[in-house]
Enzyme design. Structure first.
Site, PDB file in Angstrom:
ATOM      1  N   HIS A  20     -87.818 -24.745  -2.426  1.00 10.07           N
ATOM      2  CA  HIS A  20     -87.656 -26.208  -2.490  1.00 10.07           C
ATOM      3  C   HIS A  20     -86.175 -26.560  -2.371  1.00 10.07           C
ATOM      4  O   HIS A  20     -85.433 -26.550  -3.344  1.00 10.07           O
ATOM      5  CB  HIS A  20     -88.243 -26.714  -3.821  1.00 10.07           C
ATOM      6  CG  HIS A  20     -88.361 -28.212  -3.898  1.00 10.07           C
ATOM      7  ND1 HIS A  20     -89.514 -28.851  -4.309  1.00 10.07           N
ATOM      8  CD2 HIS A  20     -87.486 -29.205  -3.618  1.00 10.07           C
ATOM      9  CE1 HIS A  20     -89.319 -30.164  -4.276  1.00 10.07           C
ATOM     10  NE2 HIS A  20     -88.088 -30.398  -3.866  1.00 10.07           N
ATOM     11  N   HIS A  22     -83.754 -29.279   0.137  1.00 12.44           N
ATOM     12  CA  HIS A  22     -83.747 -30.304   1.195  1.00 12.44           C
ATOM     13  C   HIS A  22     -82.553 -30.084   2.112  1.00 12.44           C
ATOM     14  O   HIS A  22     -81.413 -30.031   1.637  1.00 12.44           O
ATOM     15  CB  HIS A  22     -83.674 -31.701   0.588  1.00 12.44           C
ATOM     16  CG  HIS A  22     -84.897 -32.079  -0.199  1.00 12.44           C
ATOM     17  ND1 HIS A  22     -85.874 -32.916   0.290  1.00 12.44           N
ATOM     18  CD2 HIS A  22     -85.317 -31.709  -1.433  1.00 12.44           C
ATOM     19  CE1 HIS A  22     -86.828 -33.061  -0.613  1.00 12.44           C
ATOM     20  NE2 HIS A  22     -86.513 -32.339  -1.671  1.00 12.44           N
ATOM     21  N   ASP A  24     -81.068 -32.076   4.214  1.00 10.49           N
ATOM     22  CA  ASP A  24     -80.089 -33.170   4.191  1.00 10.49           C
ATOM     23  C   ASP A  24     -79.439 -33.333   2.816  1.00 10.49           C
ATOM     24  O   ASP A  24     -78.522 -34.136   2.656  1.00 10.49           O
ATOM     25  CB  ASP A  24     -80.728 -34.492   4.646  1.00 10.49           C
ATOM     26  CG  ASP A  24     -82.065 -34.758   3.985  1.00 10.49           C
ATOM     27  OD1 ASP A  24     -82.659 -33.818   3.434  1.00 10.49           O
ATOM     28  OD2 ASP A  24     -82.520 -35.911   4.002  1.00 10.49           O
ATOM     29  N   GLY A 179     -90.000 -38.586  -2.107  1.00  9.32           N
ATOM     30  CA  GLY A 179     -89.531 -39.961  -2.372  1.00  9.32           C
ATOM     31  C   GLY A 179     -89.970 -40.454  -3.740  1.00  9.32           C
ATOM     32  O   GLY A 179     -90.595 -39.737  -4.509  1.00  9.32           O
ATOM     33  N   HIS A 206     -94.235 -33.472  -3.952  1.00 12.71           N
ATOM     34  CA  HIS A 206     -93.354 -33.809  -5.070  1.00 12.71           C
ATOM     35  C   HIS A 206     -94.189 -34.581  -6.093  1.00 12.71           C
ATOM     36  O   HIS A 206     -94.695 -35.664  -5.781  1.00 12.71           O
ATOM     37  CB  HIS A 206     -92.234 -34.744  -4.617  1.00 12.71           C
ATOM     38  CG  HIS A 206     -91.084 -34.071  -3.948  1.00 12.71           C
ATOM     39  ND1 HIS A 206     -91.150 -33.579  -2.686  1.00 12.71           N
ATOM     40  CD2 HIS A 206     -89.817 -33.831  -4.405  1.00 12.71           C
ATOM     41  CE1 HIS A 206     -89.965 -33.056  -2.365  1.00 12.71           C
ATOM     42  NE2 HIS A 206     -89.143 -33.196  -3.389  1.00 12.71           N
ATOM     43  N   GLU A 209     -92.177 -35.494 -11.311  1.00 11.74           N
ATOM     44  CA  GLU A 209     -90.712 -35.535 -11.432  1.00 11.74           C
ATOM     45  C   GLU A 209     -90.336 -36.918 -11.988  1.00 11.74           C
ATOM     46  O   GLU A 209     -89.821 -37.029 -13.092  1.00 11.74           O
ATOM     47  CB  GLU A 209     -90.061 -35.308 -10.065  1.00 11.74           C
ATOM     48  CG  GLU A 209     -88.542 -35.362 -10.067  1.00 11.74           C
ATOM     49  CD  GLU A 209     -87.948 -35.412  -8.651  1.00 11.74           C
ATOM     50  OE1 GLU A 209     -88.666 -35.771  -7.705  1.00 11.74           O
ATOM     51  OE2 GLU A 209     -86.740 -35.095  -8.518  1.00 11.74           O
ATOM     52  N   ASP A 298     -83.310 -27.681  -5.019  1.00 11.78           N
ATOM     53  CA  ASP A 298     -83.611 -29.064  -4.612  1.00 11.78           C
ATOM     54  C   ASP A 298     -82.571 -29.585  -3.617  1.00 11.78           C
ATOM     55  O   ASP A 298     -82.898 -29.783  -2.461  1.00 11.78           O
ATOM     56  CB  ASP A 298     -83.721 -29.993  -5.827  1.00 11.78           C
ATOM     57  CG  ASP A 298     -84.630 -31.187  -5.554  1.00 11.78           C
ATOM     58  OD1 ASP A 298     -85.290 -31.187  -4.506  1.00 11.78           O
ATOM     59  OD2 ASP A 298     -84.673 -32.104  -6.392  1.00 11.78           O
TER      60      ASP A 298
HETATM   61 ZN   LIG Z   1     -87.193 -32.295  -3.770  1.00 15.73          ZN
END
Ligand SMILES: [Zn+2]
Length: 380
Positions: A20, A22, A24, A179, A206, A209, A298
Site C-alpha cells: 500500500h 501511492h 503520487d 479518497g 480503503h 481509516e 501509504d
Molecule cells: Zn492509501
C-alpha cells in the site's frame, strides 16, 4: 541471551513486502523540483529538496485526511506526461529496492494524470514501463493497483474498472477505491466492483481509516474486497482490556477467520488522525491475535517515511521481534495480488533466506531473534 534493539542497517536489509504505497504520494522531492522547472510550474514553495520534503511532511501531519490530501495537488500537477510518470515509477522501484523491498504493489488514480491530454491507457503504459526498467535494474517485482475515487461518480469508477480488467495480465494487479470515506460509501460503486469480480480480478478498498467498521463491512460484504486498506478502525469491533483483546465482534472474527489481509500504515494513520498516536494504534493487537496484518508506508513523501522506518517504529514502539517482522513480510507476500507460484518463489528465494541470514547475524552478536516461523506458518 539479551534482546537488543535491531539496528537501522539490519532493518533496511530485511526483505520486505509493500502492498500500500501511492505513487503520487511518494515522489522524491528533488524530482518534483526538476519536473517543476521543466514545465515552469511555480506552485512549489521552495527549490531546496530537503526543505520541500519537510514542507510536505508538515502539511500532512495535521491530524486530518482532508488536510493530508492537500499536498497531492502539487505532485499530481507535475505528473501529467508519460515521461514524468515513467521516471517516478522507475525511481519508486529504485527507492524501494534500496529499502529492502522485494515485492511491491504501487497504486494511483490514472484519472488524475489525464489533464493535459494523456489517455488512461497512456498513463498506465508509462508507469508500467518505469516499473519494468526498475525491475531489470534493481531486482524488485512491482505491480500496479488502479485507484477509483469515492468522490467521483459510479460511471467513472466503472470506466476505471474496465480499464483495470483490460490490463490485468499486463502488470496491473487489482482495483482500489480511495479518497474521503465519510459520505462516500463503497457500495455506491458496486457496478465497478462487479466488473472486476466478473473478470476474476482482485479488489482492495480503503476502509476503516476515516470511518468506522461499517465501511469495512460494506467493502467486504457488498463490494467483495479481498484486502482492506488500513482497517484501523476495525478496533471498534473488538474489546481491549488492560492491553489485551478480550472479545472480537462478528466482523472482526470474519476478518480473522477468512484471513482478510489488512494493509496497515502506522505513520500515515497518525498523520491523518485515524489514531491519535502510535501508542493507541491497534496494529500490535491485530498482529498478536493472528490477523493477516501487513505494514506499509501509504505515502512516503507526505508521511516522511520508508518501509524501514515503519519497521523501526513497529520494533521500537511495540517491541516486535525479528520473527514478528518476518511474519509481516510473509503475510505481505501471501496477501499479494500475484500468481501463487510467483509468490512462493519470492517467499523462498528472497524472503526466507534474508531472515535466516539476519537470525545468524543476531546470534553472532549474542542477541535473541525470537523463535523462527515453522514451514507451515510461512505457507499459511
Ligand atoms: Zn492509501
Amino acid at each position: 541471551m539479551p534482546t537488543g534493539p535491531l539496528d537501522l542497517d539490519l532493518l533496511r536489509r530485511l526483505p520486505k513486502v509493500s502492498l500500500h504505497d501511492h505513487l503520487d504520494g511518494s515522489v522524491r522531492p528533488a524530482t518534483l523540483i526538476e519536473l517543476a522547472s521543466q514545465c515552469n510550474y511555480d506552485g512549489l514553495p521552495t527549490t531546496d529538496a530537503d526543505e520541500l520534503g519537510t514542507w510536505f511532511f508538515r502539511g500532512a501531519d495535521r491530524g486530518s485526511l482532508a488536510l493530508y490530501l492537500e499536498g497531492f495537488t502539487h505532485t499530481i500537477a507535475l505528473l501529467q506526461d508519460a515521461e514524468a510518470l515513467e521516471r517516478v515509477a522507475y525511481e519508486y522501484a529504485e527507492d524501494l529496492a534500496a529499502d529492502g523491498v522485494v515485492y511491491s504493489e504501487v497504486r494511483f488514480a490514472p484519472l488524475f494524470h489525464t489533464r493535459e491530454g494523456l489517455g488512461l491507457d497512456g498513463v498506465l503504459a508509462a508507469v508500467l514501463r518505469g516499473l519494468k526498467r526498475g525491475k531489470e535494474d534493481f531486482r524488485i517485482e512491482s505491480r500496479v493497483i488502479v485507484c477509483a475515487l469515492r468522490s467521483e461518480s459510479a460511471e467513472i469508477s466503472s470506466r476505471l474498472a474496465d480499464l483495470t480488467t483490460s490490463w490485468l495480465d499486463r502488470g496491473v494487479a487489482g482495483f482500489d477505491l480511495a479518497g474521503e470515506e465519510a459520505g462516500h460509501p463503497p457500495k455506491d460503486h458496486l457496478d465497478a466492483f462487479h466488473t472486476i469480480k466478473r473478470a476474476n480480478g482482485s479488489i482492495t478498498i480503503h476502509a476503516g481509516e476515516g470511518f468506522g467498521p461499517e465501511s469495512i463491512w460494506q467493502a467486504l460484504q457488498y463490494c467483495g474486497a479481498h484486502r482492506i486498506g488500513h482497517g484501523t478502525r476495525l478496533m471498534e469491533d473488538m474489546a481491549i482490556w488492560e492491553g489485551k483483546v478480550i472479545r472480537l465482534g462478528r466482523l472482526a472474527r470474519f476478518v480473522l477467520d477468512h484471513r482478510v489481509p489488512l494493509e496497515m500504515c502506522l505513520s500515515s494513520n497518525v498523520h491523518t488522525g485515524a489514531v491519535p498516536d502510535l501508542t493507541s494504534h491497534p496494529f500490535p493487537h491485530f498482529l498478536r491475535e493472528g490477523f493477516r496484518v501487513t505494514i506499509n508506508t501509504d505515502n512516503r513523501l507526505m508521511s516522511g517515511t520508508t518501509m524501514t522506518q515503519e519497521y523501526l517504529l513497529a520494533h521500537q514502539e511495540y517491541g516486535l521481534s525479528l520473527s514478528e517482522l518476518e511474519r509481516l513480510a510473509v503475510n505481505g507476500i501471501n496477501a499479494a495480488f500475484h500468481d501463487y507460484w510467483e509468490r512462493r518463489r519470492i517467499l523462498h528465494e528472497r524472503i526466507v533466506p534474508g531472515y535466516v541470514a539476519a537470525r545468524e547475524e543476531l546470534a553472532e552478536l549474542g542477541m535473541e531473534a525470537g523463535p523462527s516461523l515453522s514451514h507451515g506458518d510461512k505457507e499459511a
